[in-house]
Design an enzyme around this catalytic site. Structure first.
Site: not given
Length: 248
Positions: A47, A136, A138
């Site tokens: 990624d 994503d 986090e």
């Protein structure tokens, strides 16, 4: 991405039934490295984001990598200037690829960020080469770990993003996170494992425990550097399973 990386907002990343195309649980120990897994079960991936503006995709492909996640957006204000060239390059080299969105749950609603992502590269089509978009979610790179949200508010935000994405594409987004962050910031909520594939980040020789609600991870980000650009990933399945995931 990403883990515990504190940088400017414009480039933050440190850090379904269960899909039939993913095998049960990752083998508890996949030793540091990909070379032994090339062109076999557990396809390798990477990624990338603006931190890797130039990727030689043909070289990466020759190294045995078969899929990629590429950063598209962040919040509702940032579009990666590298996304288009990276996505086209990966496509032309024959990768299965997908986009990801870095969440800022403190800045706008889940629906607003899902729509921004969809409008700037995060869509999905059943073409056999496009992975569902990834959320994503986090550690906050610029403030409180949980963005100032309670566990209940965080869970509601993720549902808002996920449901908005599903309504537009018929696919639930992949959720990228760490077990530690998920436990801390959602109260280890178990409400997503029946629909959202899990992409877990853990830089170790084993995947460890996964968050509540999931019995396995579909993707594992096991290192933030390696023989190929960006972060290093493994798909929990085989090449045919990866393509089924892209096909829907």
């Amino acid at each position: 991405m990403r883990i515990a990386m504190v940088v400017a907002l414009t480039e933050a990343r440190p850090t379904r039934q269960q899909p039939a195309y993913a095998l049960s649980v990752f083998v508890a120990s996949v030793t540091a490295a990909p070379r032994s897994l090339e062109k076999r079960a557990a396809p390798q991936g990477i990624d990338v984001s603006g931190f890797q503006p130039t990727v030689n995709w043909n070289t990466v492909k020759a190294n045995g990598v078969s899929f990629a996640f590429i950063k598209a957006t962040e919040g509702t204000t940032f579009i990666s200037s590298s996304f288009s060239s990276q996505y086209v390059g990966a496509t032309n080299a024959g990768f299965i690829r997908g986009a990801y969105h870095f969440a800022h749950p403190d800045s706008s609603s889940g629906a607003a960020q899902a729509n921004f992502f969809l409008a700037h590269g995060g869509g999905w089509s059943a073409d056999g080469i496009t992975l569902p978009g990834a959320l994503d979610i986090e550690y906050n790179p610029n403030g409180a770990e949980c963005y100032g949200l309670s566990a209940a508010a965080m869970v509601a935000w993720i549902h808002d993003f996920s449901n908005t994405y599903h309504a537009a594409t018929s696919r639930f987004p992949i959720i990228y996170t760490t077990t530690d962050w998920w436990t801390t910031c959602t109260g280890n909520n178990a409400g997503f494992g029946s629909q959202n594939p899990l992409w877990i980040a853990r830089y170790a020789s084993s995947i460890g425990a996964v968050p509540a609600g999931w019995s396995f991870a579909t993707f594992w980000q096991y290192a933030d550097s390696g023989p190929n650009p960006g972060d290093q990933d493994i798909f929990n399945g085989d090449a045919a399973g990866l393509q089924r995931m892209a096909t829907g």
